[in-house]
Design an enzyme around this catalytic site. Structure first.
Site, short mmCIF file in Angstrom:
data_model
loop_
_atom_site.label_atom_id
_atom_site.label_comp_id
_atom_site.label_asym_id
_atom_site.label_seq_id
_atom_site.Cartn_x
_atom_site.Cartn_y
_atom_site.Cartn_z
N ASP A 1 -0.41 12.87 2.02
CA ASP A 1 1.05 13.19 1.99
C ASP A 1 1.48 14.23 0.74
O ASP A 1 2.20 15.07 0.77
CB ASP A 1 1.98 11.66 1.79
CG ASP A 1 1.63 11.23 3.10
OD1 ASP A 1 1.23 11.54 4.12
OD2 ASP A 1 1.78 9.77 2.89
N ASP B 1 -1.66 4.05 3.14
CA ASP B 1 -0.74 4.41 1.99
C ASP B 1 -0.92 3.57 0.98
O ASP B 1 -1.28 2.37 1.34
CB ASP B 1 0.54 4.47 2.60
CG ASP B 1 0.95 5.54 3.33
OD1 ASP B 1 0.40 6.77 3.47
OD2 ASP B 1 2.21 5.27 4.40
#
Length: 169
Positions: free
Chosen positions: A141, A123
């Site tokens: 995401d 991330d």
């Protein structure tokens, strides 16, 4: 009797491939240019921050012993297969729904790659207000969330509007 692939929703899988390419390229760039947990402010409410997520959204189950890696990998594979079956059963003209499914598949496969290769999802997108930070996330995401929102939106469209959309009117 099988249908030609181009006449089905699978025609839209190019979008899933694009999501995977952009997602994995962006993650590779972050891993190459940042140390783990390094954060670079870009604007007052947005940072690039290299993080690893061993769980799911919002680090759900991240503190477990490692079984969650395989659990979430299985979910990603299962959902991707299910959505590809739904795409095969739909027509290529059902653009909104097929694009939504393709975004979800691309995001699921991008994060699946991370789980299998790195043991965690990479991330790096970090939005914040003062000291409050939204959970760090990535392109995959984002694609999953947009795809899910489009599926929900599509559910609110009336059958007559869907027919008009599918005809290109």
């Amino acid at each position: 009797m099988s249908k030609p692939i181009c006449s089905t929703g699978l025609r839209w899988l190019w979008l899933a491939v694009l999501v995977v390419i952009v997602d994995l390229s962006s993650k590779q760039w972050v891993m190459t240019h940042f140390a783990l947990y390094e954060s670079v402010p870009l604007i007052p409410f947005f940072n690039l921050t290299y993080a690893q997520n061993f769980g799911a959204a919002f680090s759900f189950l991240a503190d477990k012993s490692g079984w969650q890696r395989w659990f979430f990998a299985g979910i990603a594979i299962g959902i991707s297969v299910l959505l590809m079956v739904l795409m095969y059963r739909s027509t290529a003209k059902q653009r909104l729904l097929n694009c939504a499914y393709a975004l979800i598949i691309g995001g699921a496969l991008g994060n699946l790659f991370d789980r299998m290769v790195h043991g965690a999802v990479i991330d790096f997108i970090d939005f914040h207000v003062n000291n409050w930070h939204f959970p760090t996330f990535n392109i995959a995401d984002t694609a999953i969330c947009i795809g899910a929102a489009l599926v929900i939106f599509e559910g609110f469209i009336s059958p007559a509007e869907k027919t008009a959309m599918n005809k290109g009117e």
